[in-house]
Design an enzyme around this catalytic site. Structure first.
Site, PDB file in Angstrom:
ATOM      1  CG  HIS A  13      -1.882   2.334   8.028  1.00 46.90           C
ATOM      2  ND1 HIS A  13      -2.393   1.936   6.750  1.00 46.90           N
ATOM      3  CD2 HIS A  13      -1.755   1.593   8.538  1.00 46.90           C
ATOM      4  CE1 HIS A  13      -1.973   0.975   6.982  1.00 46.90           C
ATOM      5  NE2 HIS A  13      -1.821   0.584   7.530  1.00 46.90           N
ATOM      6  CB  THR A  27      -3.786   4.740   1.963  1.00 47.95           C
ATOM      7  OG1 THR A  27      -3.957   3.594   1.885  1.00 47.95           O
ATOM      8  CG2 THR A  27      -4.999   5.529   0.727  1.00 47.95           C
ATOM      9  CG  PHE A  63     -13.226   9.211  15.951  1.00 47.37           C
ATOM     10  CD1 PHE A  63     -13.401  10.767  16.721  1.00 47.37           C
ATOM     11  CD2 PHE A  63     -12.766   9.744  14.212  1.00 47.37           C
ATOM     12  CE1 PHE A  63     -13.974  11.883  15.596  1.00 47.37           C
ATOM     13  CE2 PHE A  63     -13.089  11.137  13.634  1.00 47.37           C
ATOM     14  CZ  PHE A  63     -13.858  11.532  14.324  1.00 47.37           C
ATOM     15  CB  SER A  66      -0.925   0.032   1.122  1.00 46.03           C
ATOM     16  OG  SER A  66      -1.879  -0.601   0.937  1.00 46.03           O
ATOM     17  CD  GLU A 120      -6.864   3.795   3.657  1.00 46.18           C
ATOM     18  OE1 GLU A 120      -6.004   3.163   3.345  1.00 46.18           O
ATOM     19  OE2 GLU A 120      -6.117   4.274   4.594  1.00 46.18           O
TER      20      GLU A 120
HETATM   21 ZN   LIG Z   1      -2.748  -4.494   2.732  1.00 44.09          ZN
END
Ligand SMILES: [Zn+2]
Ligand SMILES: *[C@@H]1O[C@H](CO)[C@@H](O)[C@H](O)[C@H]1NC(C)=O
Ligand SMILES: *[C@@H]1O[C@H](CO)[C@@H](O)[C@H](O)[C@H]1NC(C)=O
Ligand SMILES: *[C@@H]1O[C@H](CO)[C@@H](O)[C@H](O)[C@H]1NC(C)=O
Ligand SMILES: *[C@@H]1O[C@H](CO)[C@@H](O)[C@H](O)[C@H]1NC(C)=O
Ligand SMILES: *[C@@H]1O[C@H](CO)[C@@H](O)[C@H](O)[C@H]1NC(C)=O
EC number: 3.1.3.1
Length: 524
Positions: free
Chosen positions: A171, A173, A290, A110, A332
């Site tokens: 993360h 992305t 969150f 990713s 995402e």
């Molecule tokens: Zn993956």
């Protein structure tokens, strides 16, 4: 929610005979096809408007088999057979295929793919916001090899920008939108090797707050990476794993606030109640974190503390649409991928259905006339479904026959590899003995692996709005942001934008004529 067992029952009782009544009449199919044809013919008039706004929906790990299965699930959740259902993304007029490989990997990850579809440059697996000259984990190969993303290009053009994800905001992305890192795993300095720290590399959470200081909307999980080591989490006070991670002792949320102009309204929220109580017309900057790590799966979501993806998208759009120059929003559906890695197809598919709902929400809040929307995936998974299941069979159900080899039943959904591999007394498990419709059921796989792997085949790209037709064939993945930037007259290729740089509105004559000529050339 419809009971999967009920659907299964319908499917199995009526094997080979169940066909929805109207579908027995050939005129149903002819009429339906003629309607589709009529709509397709309208596409000869291409939209060459300037895309004031661009929304990119990225389903992490949402390969084509996942899209099809999510479509059936969505239909079955509405008490239909499912196959005939149309996802929101199915309604987009243009579809292309994206080749997802990384510069050093046939089956990608990713991070390298995010660099491709956000920065326009293919890169090595595991790296974000850097070219293929950067080697994973090698901090000292980063400098000079940074590549910028469409989020930055949009910001530089005076647009508002936002990031909404169901994973940690740092993360893989989302991070390619703002960070440059030799390793996607450098969430905070706590996760970095001493060598990288000593060579001066910064962790991704730090970069989120410092690289582009005026990102208008940031929502997702990842609270713990923002706080000093051992700081107790506001929601999970007793959970040690939820505590702050930062070795440098920084409080990045205070830093985020300190970078915002005094006269602007900036809000940090950590729960759904607070988020939905905001008046978006009075919010200039929003940071919503969150969960300490990734957000919960949609199926497990606590509806007091955690918003759904569609709720986050709605709030984001209410804030971003206030900018008269437009916006870029990255959304995402990040945990489709996680469900698959765990072999939990039901979790993955519900994540995909929720992202589709968010696509519908965004469609209702924007206009195709001035908003280019692109829906795609970074890569696929070794997820499949088959087995000659009858019409309307529960997507989580069994194939209608037992294996002619081991005489045992099997689920339609299977994985090529992953944690669901199961041998009992030297034989494949008899799935009739287990609750294969359970939220956390791990579908059987051919090869045992603790984490199921990505798949290497192409993924779909769905597009609607200005210049959507430029996504029309089999493309390299890094082509996508070039189209989005071209359509919105940002980034490097501005030759077709008569007004570029002048800051004034485009004159329709000046803009549309050359574009129309260009589009015709593209198509024919
Ligand atoms: Zn993956
Ligand atoms: C980069 O760091 C590695 C250690 O990871 C070292 O072997 C190499 O010499 C360094 N390269 C440069 C150009 O400083
Ligand atoms: C964090 O807490 C653990 C155990 O509670 C303790 O051993 C450690 O020294 C603390 N670390 C810091 C940086 O405060
Ligand atoms: C949400 O956050 C606010 C502000 O910290 C807090 O007062 C409220 O109790 C929280 N609500 C829930 C449901 O956790
Ligand atoms: C929130 O969840 C509870 C318990 O699962 C459910 O009873 C309630 O209807 C939900 N409320 C909303 C607004 O979705
Ligand atoms: C699998 O389990 C079902 C339900 O217990 C049973 O009826 C069937 O005979 C079993 N099949 C085999 C091959 O063991």
């Amino acid at each position: 929610m419809i009971s999967p067992f009920l659907v299964l029952a319908i499917g199995t009782c009526l094997t080979n005979s169940f066909v929805p009544e109207k579908e027995r009449d050939p005129s149903y199919w002819r009429q339906q096809a003629q309607e589709t044809l009529k709509n397709a013919l309208k596409l000869q008039k291409l939209s060459t408007n300037v895309a004031k706004n661009v929304i990119m929906f990225l389903g992490d790990g949402m390969g084509v088999s996942t899209v099809t299965a999510a479509r059936i699930l969505k239909g079955q959740l509405h008490h239909n057979t499912g196959e005939e259902t149309r996802l929101e993304m199915d309604k987009f007029p243009f579809v292309a295929l994206s080749k997802t490989y990384n510069t050093n990997a046939q089956v990608p990850d990713s991070a390298g793919t995010a660099t491709a579809y956000l920065c326009g440059v293919k890169a090595n697996e595991g790296t974000v916001g850097v070219s293929a000259a950067t080697e994973r984990t090698r901090c000292n190969t980063t400098q000079g090899n940074e590549v910028t993303s469409i989020l930055r290009w949009a910001k530089d053009a005076g647009k508002s920008v936002g990031i909404v994800t169901t994973t940690r905001v740092n993360h893989a992305t989302p991070s390619a939108a703002y960070a440059h890192s030799a390793d996607r795993d450098w969430y905070s300095d706590n996760e970095m090797p001493p060598e990288a720290l000593s060579q001066g590399c910064k962790d991704i959470a730090y970069q989120l707050m410092h690289n582009i200081k005026d990102i208008d909307v940031i929502m997702g999980g990842g609270r713990k990476y923002m706080y000093p080591k051992n700081r107790t989490d506001v929601e999970y006070e007793l959970d040690e794993k939820a505590r702050g991670t930062r070795l440098d002792g920084l409080d990045l949320i205070s830093i985020w606030k300190s970078f915002k102009p005094r006269h602007k309204h900036s809000h940090y929220v950590w729960n759904r109640t607070e988020l939905l109580a905001l008046d978006p017309t009075r919010v200039d900057y929003l940071l919503g974190l969150f969960e300490p790590g990734d957000m919960q799966y949609e199926l497990n979501r606590n509806n007091l503390t955690d918003p759904s993806l569609s709720e986050m998208v709605e709030v984001a759009l209410r804030i971003l649409t206030k900018n008269l120059k437009g916006f870029f929003l990255l959304v995402e559906g990040g945990r489709i991928d996680h469900g698959h890695h765990e072999g939990k197809a039901k979790q993955a598919l519900h994540e995909a259905v929720e992202m589709d709902q968010a696509i519908g929400k965004a469609g209702a809040m924007t206009s195709q006339k001035d908003t280019l929307t692109v829906v795609t995936a970074d890569h696929s998974h070794v997820f499949t479904f088959g087995g000659y299941t009858p019409r309307g069979n529960s997507i989580f159900g069994l194939a209608p026959m037992v294996s002619d080899t081991d005489k045992k039943p099997f689920t339609a959904i299977l994985y090529g590899n992953g944690p669901g591999y199961k041998v009992v007394d030297g034989e494949r498990e008899n799935v009739s003995m287990v609750d294969y419709a359970h939220n956390n059921y791990q579908a059987q796989s051919a090869v045992p692996l603790r984490h199921e792997t990505h798949g290497g085949e192409d993924v779909a790209v769905f597009a609607k709005g200005p210049m959507a037709h430029l996504l029309h064939g089999v493309h390299e993945q890094n082509y996508i942001p070039h189209v989005m930037a071209y359509a919105s007259c940002i980034g490097a290729n501005l030759d077709h934008c008569a007004w570029a740089g002048s800051g004034s509105a485009p004159s329709p004559g000046a803009l549309l004529l050359p574009l129309a000529v260009l589009s015709l050339r593209t198509l024919f």
